[in-house]
Design a protein around this motif. Structure first.
Motif, PDB file in Angstrom:
ATOM      1  N   ASP A   4      78.048  54.209  79.978  1.00 47.41           N
ATOM      2  CA  ASP A   4      78.407  53.457  81.180  1.00 47.41           C
ATOM      3  C   ASP A   4      79.439  52.371  80.874  1.00 47.41           C
ATOM      4  OD1 ASP A   4      76.611  55.004  82.630  1.00 47.41           O
ATOM      5  OD2 ASP A   4      74.959  53.581  82.337  1.00 47.41           O
ATOM      6  N   THR A   5      79.294  51.736  79.730  1.00 52.01           N
ATOM      7  CA  THR A   5      80.251  50.705  79.316  1.00 52.01           C
ATOM      8  C   THR A   5      81.643  51.312  79.146  1.00 52.01           C
ATOM      9  OG1 THR A   5      78.464  49.581  78.149  1.00 52.01           O
ATOM     10  CG2 THR A   5      80.704  48.909  77.610  1.00 52.01           C
ATOM     11  N   ILE A   6      81.703  52.497  78.561  1.00 48.48           N
ATOM     12  CA  ILE A   6      82.991  53.171  78.356  1.00 48.48           C
ATOM     13  C   ILE A   6      83.630  53.499  79.704  1.00 48.48           C
ATOM     14  CG2 ILE A   6      84.078  55.287  77.491  1.00 48.48           C
ATOM     15  CD1 ILE A   6      82.010  55.154  75.163  1.00 48.48           C
ATOM     16  N   LYS A   7      82.829  53.991  80.645  1.00 48.48           N
ATOM     17  CA  LYS A   7      83.365  54.299  81.975  1.00 48.48           C
ATOM     18  C   LYS A   7      83.896  53.044  82.656  1.00 48.48           C
ATOM     19  CE  LYS A   7      80.493  58.344  82.842  1.00 48.48           C
ATOM     20  NZ  LYS A   7      79.354  58.899  83.602  1.00 48.48           N
ATOM     21  N   THR A   8      83.136  51.955  82.568  1.00 50.99           N
ATOM     22  CA  THR A   8      83.551  50.691  83.171  1.00 50.99           C
ATOM     23  C   THR A   8      84.847  50.188  82.544  1.00 50.99           C
ATOM     24  OG1 THR A   8      81.223  50.146  83.547  1.00 50.99           O
ATOM     25  CG2 THR A   8      82.791  48.339  83.684  1.00 50.99           C
ATOM     26  N   GLU A   9      84.934  50.262  81.222  1.00 51.84           N
ATOM     27  CA  GLU A   9      86.135  49.819  80.511  1.00 51.84           C
ATOM     28  C   GLU A   9      87.342  50.694  80.847  1.00 51.84           C
ATOM     29  OE1 GLU A   9      86.771  47.133  78.489  1.00 51.84           O
ATOM     30  OE2 GLU A   9      84.819  46.443  79.165  1.00 51.84           O
ATOM     31  N   THR A  10      87.109  51.975  81.072  1.00 51.30           N
ATOM     32  CA  THR A  10      88.200  52.881  81.453  1.00 51.30           C
ATOM     33  C   THR A  10      88.789  52.447  82.787  1.00 51.30           C
ATOM     34  OG1 THR A  10      87.128  54.707  80.282  1.00 51.30           O
ATOM     35  CG2 THR A  10      88.837  55.293  81.863  1.00 51.30           C
ATOM     36  N   ILE A  11      87.930  52.175  83.745  1.00 50.02           N
ATOM     37  CA  ILE A  11      88.387  51.739  85.071  1.00 50.02           C
ATOM     38  C   ILE A  11      89.132  50.414  84.965  1.00 50.02           C
ATOM     39  CG2 ILE A  11      87.595  50.962  87.345  1.00 50.02           C
ATOM     40  CD1 ILE A  11      85.284  53.056  87.001  1.00 50.02           C
ATOM     41  N   ALA A  12      88.599  49.485  84.168  1.00 48.00           N
ATOM     42  CA  ALA A  12      89.245  48.182  83.991  1.00 48.00           C
ATOM     43  C   ALA A  12      90.628  48.338  83.348  1.00 48.00           C
ATOM     44  CB  ALA A  12      88.367  47.266  83.148  1.00 48.00           C
ATOM     45  N   ALA A  13      90.727  49.220  82.355  1.00 50.56           N
ATOM     46  CA  ALA A  13      92.016  49.443  81.680  1.00 50.56           C
ATOM     47  C   ALA A  13      93.024  50.066  82.636  1.00 50.56           C
ATOM     48  CB  ALA A  13      91.818  50.320  80.449  1.00 50.56           C
ATOM     49  N   MET A  14      92.560  50.982  83.491  1.00 51.12           N
ATOM     50  CA  MET A  14      93.466  51.605  84.468  1.00 51.12           C
ATOM     51  C   MET A  14      93.973  50.559  85.456  1.00 51.12           C
ATOM     52  SD  MET A  14      91.800  55.417  85.135  1.00 51.12           S
ATOM     53  CE  MET A  14      90.857  54.855  86.476  1.00 51.12           C
ATOM     54  N   LYS A  15      93.081  49.705  85.925  1.00 53.42           N
ATOM     55  CA  LYS A  15      93.474  48.659  86.882  1.00 53.42           C
ATOM     56  C   LYS A  15      94.433  47.661  86.247  1.00 53.42           C
ATOM     57  CE  LYS A  15      89.453  48.844  89.897  1.00 53.42           C
ATOM     58  NZ  LYS A  15      88.254  48.147  90.377  1.00 53.42           N
TER      59      LYS A  15
END
Length: 150
Positions: A4-15
């Protein structure tokens, strides 16, 4: 959970528009999904964080080997790319044990198993990986186990 942390970080990096970080995080996600697919047919499924950590450890090992090869070959731009990927991967790994902590763990396992020679190396390595696998570099630990058993 690490997944879940990886998914959250992916979204943050995209934004944030961080293309390198996003690419690395997507690569991590793809490797985890590949492992999930591999395990569909098996009966024994490991705990999710253990599965993700195992994937990350393997990815980090691959990056370290690539960095060495690229540096030896004079390909610094490729080595730098691998270093950036490794930094992102290591963010999600448990804290690595120091040399002193690893040697102490080896000594404790050696005493627990009653290991006294090189014939016991497999048992010591197996116990070490089982107890501390994600938090230490097994290739470096192997040399220290040999040293402790000789």
């Amino acid at each position: 959970m690490i997944r879940d942390t990886i998914k959250t970080e992916t979204i943050a990096a995209m934004k944030a528009g961080d293309k390198d970080r996003t690419a690395t995080l997507r690569l991590i996600g793809a490797k985890i999904k590949d492992r999930d697919i591999e395990l569909r047919t098996t009966d024994a499924k490991p705990e999710d964080d253990a599965l993700v950590t195992d994937v990350l450890v393997k990815m980090a090992k691959q990056r370290r080997e690539s960095i060495t090869m690229y540096d030896d070959g004079g390909r610094t731009e490729l080595a730098d790319q691998e270093r950036r990927e490794l930094a992102v991967i290591e963010e999600f790994l448990p804290k690595q044990m120091s040399e002193e902590e690893t040697r102490a763990a080896i000594a404790a396992i050696k005493a627990d198993l009653g290991a006294d020679g090189m014939k016991d190396m497999g048992r010591v390595m197996g116990a070490l990986k089982e107890k501390h696998g994600a938090s230490l570099d097994m290739s470096r630990a192997s040399g220290w186990v040999k040293e402790a058993l000789s």
